[in-house]
Write an enzyme that holds these catalytic residues in place. Structure first.
Site, PDB file in Angstrom:
ATOM      1  N   HIS A   7       0.820  -1.214   0.000  1.00 20.42           N
ATOM      2  CA  HIS A   7       0.000   0.000   0.000  1.00 20.42           C
ATOM      3  C   HIS A   7       0.849   1.256   0.000  1.00 20.42           C
ATOM      4  O   HIS A   7       2.049   1.228   0.270  1.00 20.42           O
ATOM      5  CB  HIS A   7      -1.002   0.022   1.167  1.00 20.42           C
ATOM      6  CG  HIS A   7      -0.394   0.052   2.549  1.00 20.42           C
ATOM      7  ND1 HIS A   7      -0.127  -1.085   3.265  1.00 20.42           N
ATOM      8  CD2 HIS A   7      -0.022   1.080   3.347  1.00 20.42           C
ATOM      9  CE1 HIS A   7       0.371  -0.753   4.459  1.00 20.42           C
ATOM     10  NE2 HIS A   7       0.453   0.560   4.527  1.00 20.42           N
ATOM     11  N   GLU A  43      -8.422   4.411   9.531  1.00 23.35           N
ATOM     12  CA  GLU A  43      -7.934   4.207   8.174  1.00 23.35           C
ATOM     13  C   GLU A  43      -8.981   3.573   7.272  1.00 23.35           C
ATOM     14  O   GLU A  43      -9.881   2.869   7.730  1.00 23.35           O
ATOM     15  CB  GLU A  43      -6.690   3.317   8.197  1.00 23.35           C
ATOM     16  CG  GLU A  43      -6.950   1.984   8.882  1.00 23.35           C
ATOM     17  CD  GLU A  43      -5.938   0.927   8.482  1.00 23.35           C
ATOM     18  OE1 GLU A  43      -4.879   0.914   9.100  1.00 23.35           O
ATOM     19  OE2 GLU A  43      -6.219   0.136   7.575  1.00 23.35           O
ATOM     20  N   GLN A  60      -3.932   3.413   1.352  1.00 17.62           N
ATOM     21  CA  GLN A  60      -4.319   3.433   2.765  1.00 17.62           C
ATOM     22  C   GLN A  60      -4.484   4.889   3.176  1.00 17.62           C
ATOM     23  O   GLN A  60      -3.500   5.622   3.289  1.00 17.62           O
ATOM     24  CB  GLN A  60      -3.219   2.769   3.615  1.00 17.62           C
ATOM     25  CG  GLN A  60      -3.525   2.722   5.100  1.00 17.62           C
ATOM     26  CD  GLN A  60      -2.420   2.008   5.872  1.00 17.62           C
ATOM     27  OE1 GLN A  60      -1.268   2.420   5.825  1.00 17.62           O
ATOM     28  NE2 GLN A  60      -2.762   0.930   6.548  1.00 17.62           N
ATOM     29  N   HIS A  84       3.775   7.264   3.758  1.00 22.73           N
ATOM     30  CA  HIS A  84       4.706   6.126   3.702  1.00 22.73           C
ATOM     31  C   HIS A  84       4.359   5.219   2.540  1.00 22.73           C
ATOM     32  O   HIS A  84       3.268   5.288   1.980  1.00 22.73           O
ATOM     33  CB  HIS A  84       4.697   5.326   5.015  1.00 22.73           C
ATOM     34  CG  HIS A  84       3.399   4.658   5.370  1.00 22.73           C
ATOM     35  ND1 HIS A  84       2.388   5.280   6.067  1.00 22.73           N
ATOM     36  CD2 HIS A  84       2.942   3.401   5.135  1.00 22.73           C
ATOM     37  CE1 HIS A  84       1.378   4.447   6.243  1.00 22.73           C
ATOM     38  NE2 HIS A  84       1.680   3.291   5.684  1.00 22.73           N
ATOM     39  N   GLU A 134       7.394   0.790   5.141  1.00 19.79           N
ATOM     40  CA  GLU A 134       6.746  -0.239   5.969  1.00 19.79           C
ATOM     41  C   GLU A 134       6.895  -1.587   5.273  1.00 19.79           C
ATOM     42  O   GLU A 134       6.888  -1.657   4.037  1.00 19.79           O
ATOM     43  CB  GLU A 134       5.262   0.132   6.108  1.00 19.79           C
ATOM     44  CG  GLU A 134       4.416  -0.844   6.910  1.00 19.79           C
ATOM     45  CD  GLU A 134       2.942  -0.420   6.957  1.00 19.79           C
ATOM     46  OE1 GLU A 134       2.615   0.753   6.624  1.00 19.79           O
ATOM     47  OE2 GLU A 134       2.110  -1.282   7.304  1.00 19.79           O
TER      48      GLU A 134
HETATM   49  C1  V0V Z   1       8.970  11.896  10.059  1.00 23.51           C
HETATM   50  N1  V0V Z   1       9.935  12.140   9.172  1.00 23.51           N
HETATM   51  C2  V0V Z   1       9.573  11.654   7.993  1.00 23.51           C
HETATM   52  C3  V0V Z   1       8.297  11.064   8.194  1.00 23.51           C
HETATM   53  N2  V0V Z   1       7.962  11.224   9.494  1.00 23.51           N
HETATM   54  N3  V0V Z   1      10.180  11.644   6.800  1.00 23.51           N
HETATM   55  C4  V0V Z   1       9.529  11.051   5.777  1.00 23.51           C
HETATM   56  N4  V0V Z   1       8.295  10.483   5.907  1.00 23.51           N
HETATM   57  C5  V0V Z   1       7.659  10.471   7.083  1.00 23.51           C
HETATM   58  N5  V0V Z   1       6.449   9.930   7.193  1.00 23.51           N
HETATM   59  C6  V0V Z   1      11.186  12.888   9.412  1.00 23.51           C
HETATM   60  C7  V0V Z   1      10.890  14.250   9.996  1.00 23.51           C
HETATM   61  O1  V0V Z   1      10.676  15.208   8.990  1.00 23.51           O
HETATM   62  C8  V0V Z   1      12.158  14.533  10.774  1.00 23.51           C
HETATM   63  O2  V0V Z   1      13.152  14.995   9.917  1.00 23.51           O
HETATM   64  C9  V0V Z   1      12.553  13.171  11.293  1.00 23.51           C
HETATM   65  O3  V0V Z   1      11.952  12.209  10.416  1.00 23.51           O
HETATM   66  C10 V0V Z   1      12.064  12.921  12.712  1.00 23.51           C
HETATM   67  O4  V0V Z   1      10.671  13.139  12.699  1.00 23.51           O
HETATM   68  P1  V0V Z   1       9.810  13.719  13.907  1.00 23.51           P
HETATM   69  O5  V0V Z   1       8.765  14.601  13.332  1.00 23.51           O
HETATM   70  O6  V0V Z   1      10.702  14.272  14.984  1.00 23.51           O
HETATM   71  O7  V0V Z   1       9.057  12.444  14.426  1.00 23.51           O
HETATM   72  P2  V0V Z   1       9.552  11.203  15.271  1.00 23.51           P
HETATM   73  O8  V0V Z   1      11.020  11.020  15.195  1.00 23.51           O
HETATM   74  O9  V0V Z   1       8.914  11.293  16.618  1.00 23.51           O
HETATM   75  O10 V0V Z   1       8.811  10.055  14.465  1.00 23.51           O
HETATM   76  C11 V0V Z   1       9.162   9.711  13.142  1.00 23.51           C
HETATM   77  C12 V0V Z   1       8.946   8.201  13.007  1.00 23.51           C
HETATM   78  C13 V0V Z   1       7.482   7.909  13.408  1.00 23.51           C
HETATM   79  C14 V0V Z   1       9.234   7.811  11.550  1.00 23.51           C
HETATM   80  C15 V0V Z   1       9.930   7.460  13.944  1.00 23.51           C
HETATM   81  O11 V0V Z   1       6.610   8.610  12.530  1.00 23.51           O
HETATM   82  C16 V0V Z   1       7.130   6.452  13.400  1.00 23.51           C
HETATM   83  O12 V0V Z   1       7.399   5.720  14.348  1.00 23.51           O
HETATM   84  N6  V0V Z   1       6.474   5.980  12.309  1.00 23.51           N
HETATM   85  C17 V0V Z   1       6.068   4.569  12.215  1.00 23.51           C
HETATM   86  C18 V0V Z   1       4.650   4.365  12.628  1.00 23.51           C
HETATM   87  C19 V0V Z   1       3.654   5.094  11.763  1.00 23.51           C
HETATM   88  O13 V0V Z   1       4.027   5.936  10.943  1.00 23.51           O
HETATM   89  N7  V0V Z   1       2.340   4.792  11.960  1.00 23.51           N
HETATM   90  C20 V0V Z   1       1.266   5.415  11.207  1.00 23.51           C
HETATM   91  C21 V0V Z   1       0.833   4.563  10.078  1.00 23.51           C
HETATM   92  P3  V0V Z   1      13.977  16.346  10.196  1.00 23.51           P
HETATM   93  O14 V0V Z   1      12.945  17.426  10.292  1.00 23.51           O
HETATM   94  O15 V0V Z   1      14.682  16.074  11.492  1.00 23.51           O
HETATM   95  O16 V0V Z   1      14.895  16.480   9.029  1.00 23.51           O
HETATM   96  S1  V0V Z   1       0.004   3.118  10.692  1.00 23.51           S
HETATM   97  C22 V0V Z   1      -0.050   2.002   9.372  1.00 23.51           C
HETATM   98  O17 V0V Z   1       0.591   2.289   8.296  1.00 23.51           O
HETATM   99  C23 V0V Z   1      -0.788   0.822   9.541  1.00 23.51           C
HETATM  100  C24 V0V Z   1      -1.589   0.568  10.757  1.00 23.51           C
HETATM  101  C25 V0V Z   1      -0.791  -0.216   8.473  1.00 23.51           C
HETATM  102  O18 V0V Z   1      -0.232  -0.020   7.414  1.00 23.51           O
HETATM  103  O19 V0V Z   1      -1.395  -1.303   8.708  1.00 23.51           O
HETATM  104 CO    CO Z   2       0.657   1.521   6.379  1.00 19.98          CO
END
Ligand code: V0V
Ligand code: CO
Length: 146
Positions: A7, A43, A60, A84, A134
């Site tokens: 996705h 979602e 998604q 993502h 992912e």
């Molecule tokens: C953050 N950054 C990204 C980003 N999110 N870059 C590209 N794409 C993204 N989506 C960058 C952000 O600009 C910062 O860069 C740096 O990473 C740190 O971000 P932050 O804002 O300080 O945030 P953090 O570090 O607290 O969290 C970022 C992470 C977090 C990636 C660690 O979003 C995470 O754990 N994501 C995984 C879970 C998730 O996304 N769940 C939602 C979808 P600079 O400014 O320092 O350069 S749930 C899903 O997909 C499901 C249920 C499914 O598919 O089944």
């Molecule tokens: Co997802």
């Protein structure tokens, strides 16, 4: 082995309005909806096509359930857009281990629960040229493997 685009995750402020845009503009219908409290998202999965490995590819659409969630924080900073990409695999555990060995940060020690009973993990966007990535093993693939 990663075998398909599972996705593309798209962050939005209003899930219902965004679903309606994809329906009215492209004719895509909702295949599945759920709330994932652990991930802080409501979602909708829109199925785009079946794939040759028995899986499928989806859009998604993601609305945050709380401001301090990953999607909530991302929306506040960037506004709506692609959040993502997710690759499908029959073996998320093995592929995550292989990728970890290559020096890419895998965000979870063990895969967590994703959409439709899938098992998911994420790779840090800073290690993936700016793309939050992912890995997904669909529920059917999990059941078939074990
Ligand atoms: C953050 N950054 C990204 C980003 N999110 N870059 C590209 N794409 C993204 N989506 C960058 C952000 O600009 C910062 O860069 C740096 O990473 C740190 O971000 P932050 O804002 O300080 O945030 P953090 O570090 O607290 O969290 C970022 C992470 C977090 C990636 C660690 O979003 C995470 O754990 N994501 C995984 C879970 C998730 O996304 N769940 C939602 C979808 P600079 O400014 O320092 O350069 S749930 C899903 O997909 C499901 C249920 C499914 O598919 O089944
Ligand atoms: Co997802």
């Amino acid at each position: 082995m990663l075998t398909r685009i599972d996705h593309i995750g798209i962050a939005c402020f209003d899930l219902d309005k965004t679903v309606e845009f994809y329906r009215a503009t492209y004719g895509f219908e909702v295949f599945h909806t759920e709330v994932n409290e652990e991930q802080g998202v409501r979602e909708a999965m829109l199925k785009i096509n079946e794939t040759s490995d028995g899986g499928a590819s989806y859009l998604q659409l993601l609305e945050p359930t709380r401001e301090d969630s990953a999607v909530g924080k991302w929306l506040a900073k960037n506004g709506e857009g692609v959040h993502h990409i997710a690759f499908g695999t029959a073996d998320v555990d093995g592929d995550a281990d292989d990728i970890r060995q290559k020096g890419v940060r895998v965000l979870y020690d063990q895969p967590r629960t994703g959409s439709m009973g899938s098992r998911i993990t994420f790779l840090h966007p800073k290690d993936c040229h700016g793309v939050l990535t992912e890995l997904v093993t669909a529920a059917e693939a999990t059941a078939a493997d074990h």
